[in-house]
Structure formats: structure tokens, C-alpha cells
Design an enzyme around this catalytic site. Structure first.
Site, PDB file in Angstrom:
ATOM      1  N   ASP A   1     -98.292 -38.660 -30.976  1.00  0.00           N
ATOM      2  CA  ASP A   1     -98.207 -37.201 -30.812  1.00  0.00           C
ATOM      3  C   ASP A   1     -99.179 -36.304 -31.700  1.00  0.00           C
ATOM      4  O   ASP A   1     -98.517 -36.525 -32.991  1.00  0.00           O
ATOM      5  CB  ASP A   1     -96.842 -36.689 -30.630  1.00  0.00           C
ATOM      6  CG  ASP A   1     -96.732 -35.319 -30.148  1.00  0.00           C
ATOM      7  OD1 ASP A   1     -97.644 -34.427 -30.109  1.00  0.00           O
ATOM      8  OD2 ASP A   1     -95.682 -34.963 -29.534  1.00  0.00           O
ATOM      9  N   VAL A   2    -100.094 -35.559 -31.376  1.00  0.00           N
ATOM     10  CA  VAL A   2    -100.841 -34.784 -32.520  1.00  0.00           C
ATOM     11  C   VAL A   2     -99.984 -33.716 -33.196  1.00  0.00           C
ATOM     12  O   VAL A   2    -100.492 -33.468 -34.082  1.00  0.00           O
ATOM     13  CB  VAL A   2    -102.235 -34.355 -32.223  1.00  0.00           C
ATOM     14  CG1 VAL A   2    -103.160 -35.496 -31.603  1.00  0.00           C
ATOM     15  CG2 VAL A   2    -101.881 -33.306 -30.734  1.00  0.00           C
TER      16      VAL A   2
ATOM     17  N   TYR B   1    -102.355 -20.390 -25.138  1.00  0.00           N
ATOM     18  CA  TYR B   1    -103.662 -21.403 -25.056  1.00  0.00           C
ATOM     19  C   TYR B   1    -104.803 -20.660 -25.680  1.00  0.00           C
ATOM     20  O   TYR B   1    -105.617 -21.004 -26.305  1.00  0.00           O
ATOM     21  CB  TYR B   1    -103.800 -21.472 -23.623  1.00  0.00           C
ATOM     22  CG  TYR B   1    -104.900 -22.399 -23.017  1.00  0.00           C
ATOM     23  CD1 TYR B   1    -104.952 -23.711 -23.668  1.00  0.00           C
ATOM     24  CD2 TYR B   1    -105.869 -22.095 -22.218  1.00  0.00           C
ATOM     25  CE1 TYR B   1    -106.054 -24.665 -23.385  1.00  0.00           C
ATOM     26  CE2 TYR B   1    -107.005 -23.109 -21.861  1.00  0.00           C
ATOM     27  CZ  TYR B   1    -106.989 -24.280 -22.642  1.00  0.00           C
ATOM     28  OH  TYR B   1    -107.897 -25.140 -22.087  1.00  0.00           O
TER      29      TYR B   1
ATOM     30  N   LYS C   1    -106.597 -21.919 -29.145  1.00  0.00           N
ATOM     31  CA  LYS C   1    -107.807 -22.365 -29.217  1.00  0.00           C
ATOM     32  C   LYS C   1    -108.866 -21.425 -29.780  1.00  0.00           C
ATOM     33  O   LYS C   1    -109.827 -21.687 -30.414  1.00  0.00           O
ATOM     34  CB  LYS C   1    -108.365 -22.240 -27.647  1.00  0.00           C
ATOM     35  CG  LYS C   1    -107.759 -23.590 -26.889  1.00  0.00           C
ATOM     36  CD  LYS C   1    -108.067 -24.873 -27.373  1.00  0.00           C
ATOM     37  CE  LYS C   1    -107.619 -26.149 -26.427  1.00  0.00           C
ATOM     38  NZ  LYS C   1    -108.048 -27.344 -26.661  1.00  0.00           N
TER      39      LYS C   1
ATOM     40  N   THR D   1    -109.507 -31.998 -13.817  1.00  0.00           N
ATOM     41  CA  THR D   1    -108.742 -32.957 -14.594  1.00  0.00           C
ATOM     42  C   THR D   1    -107.338 -32.470 -14.272  1.00  0.00           C
ATOM     43  O   THR D   1    -106.999 -31.572 -13.605  1.00  0.00           O
ATOM     44  CB  THR D   1    -108.858 -32.653 -16.016  1.00  0.00           C
ATOM     45  OG1 THR D   1    -108.573 -31.420 -16.194  1.00  0.00           O
ATOM     46  CG2 THR D   1    -110.166 -32.994 -16.445  1.00  0.00           C
TER      47      THR D   1
ATOM     48  N   ASN E   1    -109.569 -33.536 -28.889  1.00  0.00           N
ATOM     49  CA  ASN E   1    -109.695 -33.027 -27.473  1.00  0.00           C
ATOM     50  C   ASN E   1    -108.395 -33.035 -26.919  1.00  0.00           C
ATOM     51  O   ASN E   1    -108.125 -32.084 -25.830  1.00  0.00           O
ATOM     52  CB  ASN E   1    -110.225 -34.361 -26.644  1.00  0.00           C
ATOM     53  CG  ASN E   1    -110.153 -34.278 -25.195  1.00  0.00           C
ATOM     54  OD1 ASN E   1    -110.796 -33.382 -24.453  1.00  0.00           O
ATOM     55  ND2 ASN E   1    -109.194 -34.953 -24.938  1.00  0.00           N
TER      56      ASN E   1
HETATM   57  N1  LIG Z   1    -109.939 -29.067 -17.465  1.00  0.00           N
HETATM   58  C1  LIG Z   1    -110.328 -27.946 -17.802  1.00  0.00           C
HETATM   59  O1  LIG Z   1    -110.692 -27.299 -16.796  1.00  0.00           O
HETATM   60  C2  LIG Z   1    -110.695 -27.346 -19.227  1.00  0.00           C
HETATM   61  C3  LIG Z   1    -111.273 -26.498 -19.419  1.00  0.00           C
HETATM   62  C4  LIG Z   1    -111.376 -25.676 -20.763  1.00  0.00           C
HETATM   63  C5  LIG Z   1    -110.755 -26.757 -21.874  1.00  0.00           C
HETATM   64  N2  LIG Z   1    -110.081 -27.798 -21.729  1.00  0.00           N
HETATM   65  C6  LIG Z   1    -109.860 -28.633 -22.803  1.00  0.00           C
HETATM   66  O2  LIG Z   1    -110.000 -29.969 -22.628  1.00  0.00           O
HETATM   67  C7  LIG Z   1    -109.318 -30.723 -23.291  1.00  0.00           C
HETATM   68  C8  LIG Z   1    -108.963 -31.804 -22.418  1.00  0.00           C
HETATM   69  O3  LIG Z   1    -108.364 -31.485 -21.242  1.00  0.00           O
HETATM   70  P1  LIG Z   1    -108.106 -32.313 -20.084  1.00  0.00           P
HETATM   71  O4  LIG Z   1    -108.577 -31.276 -19.096  1.00  0.00           O
HETATM   72  O5  LIG Z   1    -109.008 -33.422 -19.878  1.00  0.00           O
HETATM   73  O6  LIG Z   1    -106.671 -32.175 -19.643  1.00  0.00           O
HETATM   74  P2  LIG Z   1    -105.720 -33.467 -19.388  1.00  0.00           P
HETATM   75  O7  LIG Z   1    -106.000 -34.338 -18.271  1.00  0.00           O
HETATM   76  O8  LIG Z   1    -104.248 -32.893 -19.223  1.00  0.00           O
HETATM   77  O9  LIG Z   1    -105.599 -34.662 -20.588  1.00  0.00           O
HETATM   78  C9  LIG Z   1    -105.097 -34.032 -21.993  1.00  0.00           C
HETATM   79  C10 LIG Z   1    -105.170 -35.252 -22.632  1.00  0.00           C
HETATM   80  O10 LIG Z   1    -104.445 -34.895 -23.875  1.00  0.00           O
HETATM   81  C11 LIG Z   1    -103.376 -35.581 -24.427  1.00  0.00           C
HETATM   82  N3  LIG Z   1    -102.635 -34.979 -25.009  1.00  0.00           N
HETATM   83  C12 LIG Z   1    -101.660 -33.811 -24.567  1.00  0.00           C
HETATM   84  N4  LIG Z   1    -100.805 -33.469 -25.462  1.00  0.00           N
HETATM   85  C13 LIG Z   1    -100.723 -34.266 -26.647  1.00  0.00           C
HETATM   86  C14 LIG Z   1    -100.256 -34.606 -27.628  1.00  0.00           C
HETATM   87  N5  LIG Z   1     -99.362 -33.471 -28.159  1.00  0.00           N
HETATM   88  N6  LIG Z   1    -100.665 -35.487 -28.688  1.00  0.00           N
HETATM   89  C15 LIG Z   1    -101.564 -36.372 -28.145  1.00  0.00           C
HETATM   90  N7  LIG Z   1    -102.158 -36.236 -27.076  1.00  0.00           N
HETATM   91  C16 LIG Z   1    -101.889 -35.288 -26.303  1.00  0.00           C
HETATM   92  C17 LIG Z   1    -102.939 -36.199 -22.779  1.00  0.00           C
HETATM   93  O11 LIG Z   1    -102.150 -37.251 -22.804  1.00  0.00           O
HETATM   94  P3  LIG Z   1    -100.461 -37.502 -23.192  1.00  0.00           P
HETATM   95  O12 LIG Z   1    -100.078 -36.263 -22.172  1.00  0.00           O
HETATM   96  O13 LIG Z   1     -99.980 -38.805 -22.707  1.00  0.00           O
HETATM   97  O14 LIG Z   1    -100.124 -37.048 -24.600  1.00  0.00           O
HETATM   98  C18 LIG Z   1    -104.194 -36.498 -22.289  1.00  0.00           C
HETATM   99  O15 LIG Z   1    -104.816 -37.542 -22.736  1.00  0.00           O
HETATM  100  C19 LIG Z   1    -108.105 -29.819 -23.712  1.00  0.00           C
HETATM  101  O16 LIG Z   1    -108.099 -29.500 -25.086  1.00  0.00           O
HETATM  102  C20 LIG Z   1    -108.292 -28.478 -22.843  1.00  0.00           C
HETATM  103  O17 LIG Z   1    -107.771 -27.296 -23.430  1.00  0.00           O
HETATM  104  C21 LIG Z   1    -110.080 -28.376 -20.380  1.00  0.00           C
END
Ligand SMILES: NC(=O)c1ccc[n+]([C@@H]2O[C@H](COP(=O)([O-])OP(=O)(O)OC[C@H]3O[C@@H](n4cnc5c(N)ncnc54)[C@H](OP(=O)(O)O)[C@@H]3O)[C@@H](O)[C@H]2O)c1
Length: 270
Positions: free
Chosen positions: A69-70, A163, A167, A198, A96
Site C-alpha cells: 500500500d503506497v 482527488y 493531484k 478502467t 500511477n
Molecule cells: N481512468 C481514468 O479515467 C483516469 C483519468 C485521469 C487520471 N487517472 C489516473 O490514472 C491512475 C490509474 O487509474 P486507473 O484508471 O487505471 O484506476 P484503477 O483501474 O482503479 O487502477 C488503480 C491501480 O492503483 C492501485 N492502487 C490504488 N490504491 C493503491 C494504494 N493505496 N497502494 C498501492 N496501489 C494502489 C490499484 O490496485 P489495488 O486497489 O489492488 O491497490 C490499481 O492497480 C490514477 O492515478 C488515476 O488518478 C485515471
């Protein structure tokens, strides 16, 4: 970037992708591995980490998993001890891992949950940077890519203040650190993925209008209904291009001319 054109550019480098188990992080782990890097995948769910590491290895890539957990210094410290022991120095850090909760009217938000989100989205990246930066500076080479969001810049995302604010802090950490590290061989950049298909996007789309507000509720529904979602591979390719290049101090949106120039360096805009 066409991944083929960089297929050997990260040979001999080791990358850590936080949140590398699914979504954008998983695609990034594949993009970096396809570019030649050995990849460490870190996330909380050990099962998801194992699955992604298994898929990377089945595709012939070098990969290892570290459930952690980060936001938890002890958990992260243990993971870093293990991964530095097994893989040596980390050359490329992709911060990420992130969460978009808590959502809702700020007047009723749980401040402890707000603090938890800051601990994941801002302090988590800082903890990872603090763990890898001394080694990068010793080596005179390193790449730090932070995954941010358009919600971090004005007007932000209403009813998702944790959020947006966490960020926004990550954005400023990116540019501060890039200036501080100029000339060291360590670059610091950020990628704004835009809306990506996602689990996080599913979560936001599922929020009722009473919680997230009618305008934002409609916006997330429209992204999906009108086919506006990016694939996870789109930000992953930009992240891999930044890891392979020498740009620093920039926050690059996937849907931008700059991203097109960076990912297709020999194309018309390159
Ligand atoms: N999807 C979008 O539309 C979007 C848009 C803008 C920015 N982003 C950014 O892109 C990044 C990835 O998001 P995503 O859309 O791919 O989301 P996602 O599918 O929910 O994936 C999030 C990842 O982060 C891990 N994670 C969450 N909390 C954590 C913690 N405390 N410690 C370690 N790992 C953790 C999750 O695994 P576990 O839960 O198992 O820990 C998972 O591997 C994020 O930073 C998000 O803010 C996404």
C-alpha cells in the site's frame, strides 16, 4: 511512440509501476516491458499483482510483483527492501496508483477519507520518490513519471475535492522536482490520461447525480455512451515515451499535440 520503434530502448533498465496490477498501470507495465525494461508491479491486491506479473512473464517479459500500500510507510518500506534486494536500483518510477474517492458535497465529506486519499495520491508518490531518488542521483540517470488528471487544474472536478487537490499537489511536486533536478540526469514529468476505460472510470460513472452533481454525472455517462474513453494503452504509450526520452518538467495530456509529437517523433508533428 510506436512501441516497436523503442523496442530495445529501455533494455538494461528496471521500472517500478505503482498501481501496475490493472487499468493504466497494467498497460504501462506492458509498454515498458515491451520497450525492454524489467518491470516491478506494485499494488495492494496480491491476487491482481500475481495475475499481471504472470501475464507479463507469459509474454516473455521480465517482471516481479510486490503487494503493498503506497499510503502505508511500513508496507511500502518492506516492498522496497524486497524489490531493491531482488532487482537492484529502480531507474524508472511510474507513480500511477491513485484513487478518486471520496466523492460528494464537501460540506458532508469525511475528512479522514479525504486524508486517506491525499496519503495515496500525493504522499504515496512522494514516499516512492524518496525511496528511489538517491539511487537515481548516484547513477546520474532516472525517470519519474507521475500520473495526474485534468481534474487537478482549474476548475477541477466539483464534489471530488480530495482527488483534485491531491493531484494538484502531485502536479506541483512534478514541476518543483524537475527544476530542482535539472542537470542531474533525472527527469520528472506527469501524464494527464483524459477519460480512460478502467475500474476508476466505472466507479465515477456509477456515482448518482445526488452525490456527484448532475453535470459531472452526465459528463461521465457521456464519455461512455459516446465512445470518448481512451484505452489504457494510450496513456501507457505516452508514459513509455517519457521514460525513454529526456523531456523534463512537463505535464502532458494524452489528448494533445505534444503527446502526439512525443509518441510519434518521426510523424508530421514530431
Ligand atoms: N481512468 C481514468 O479515467 C483516469 C483519468 C485521469 C487520471 N487517472 C489516473 O490514472 C491512475 C490509474 O487509474 P486507473 O484508471 O487505471 O484506476 P484503477 O483501474 O482503479 O487502477 C488503480 C491501480 O492503483 C492501485 N492502487 C490504488 N490504491 C493503491 C494504494 N493505496 N497502494 C498501492 N496501489 C494502489 C490499484 O490496485 P489495488 O486497489 O489492488 O491497490 C490499481 O492497480 C490514477 O492515478 C488515476 O488518478 C485515471
Amino acid at each position: 511512440m510506436s512501441l516497436e520503434s523503442h523496442s530495445t530502448s529501455l533494455e538494461s533498465h528496471t521500472a517500478l509501476v505503482t498501481g501496475g496490477s490493472r487499468g493504466i498501470g497494467r498497460a504501462t507495465a506492458f509498454a515498458l516491458a515491451q520497450a525492454g525494461a524489467a518491470v516491478a508491479v506494485l499494488a495492494r491486491s496480491g491476487d491482481e499483482v500475481d495475475r499481471t506479473v504472470g501475464e507479463l512473464r507469459s509474454a516473455g517479459h521480465r517482471a516481479a510483483g510486490y503487494p503493498a500500500d503506497v499510503a502505508d510507510a511500513a508496507s511500502l518500506g518492506k516492498a522496497f527492501d524486497a524489490l531493491i534486494g531482488e532487482l537492484g536500483r529502480i531507474d524508472i518510477l511510474v507513480n500511477n496508483a491513485g484513487v478518486s474517492w471520496p466523492v460528494g458535497p464537501t460540506a458532508s465529506i469525511d475528512v479522514d477519507r479525504f486524508a486517506d486519499a491525499v496519503a495515496i495520491n500525493l504522499l504515496g508518490p512522494m514516499r516512492c520518490i524518496r525511496s528511489v531518488l538517491p539511487g537515481m542521483l548516484d547513477a546520474g540517470w532516472g525517470r519519474i513519471v507521475n500520473v495526474t488528471t485534468g481534474a487537478a487544474t482549474p476548475p477541477g472536478l466539483p464534489r471530488a475535492a480530495a482527488y483534485s487537490a491531491s493531484k494538484a499537489g502531485l502536479n506541483q511536486l512534478t514541476v518543483n522536482l524537475a527544476v530542482e533536478l535539472a542537470g542531474t540526469g533525472v527527469t520528472v514529468t506527469a501524464v494527464d490520461p483524459g477519460p480512460v476505460d478502467t475500474a476508476m472510470q466505472d466507479y465515477m460513472r456509477d456515482q448518482p447525480a445526488e452525490v456527484i452533481g448532475a453535470r459531472v454525472h452526465d459528463m461521465f455517462r457521456r464519455y461512455h455512451a459516446e465512445g470518448q474513453l481512451h484505452t489504457p494503452e494510450q496513456p501507457a504509450q505516452l508514459i513509455a515515451a517519457l521514460a525513454a526520452g529526456d523531456v523534463t518538467g512537463e505535464i502532458v495530456a494524452v489528448a494533445s499535440d505534444r503527446a502526439a509529437a512525443l509518441t510519434h517523433p518521426s510523424g508530421p508533428t514530431g
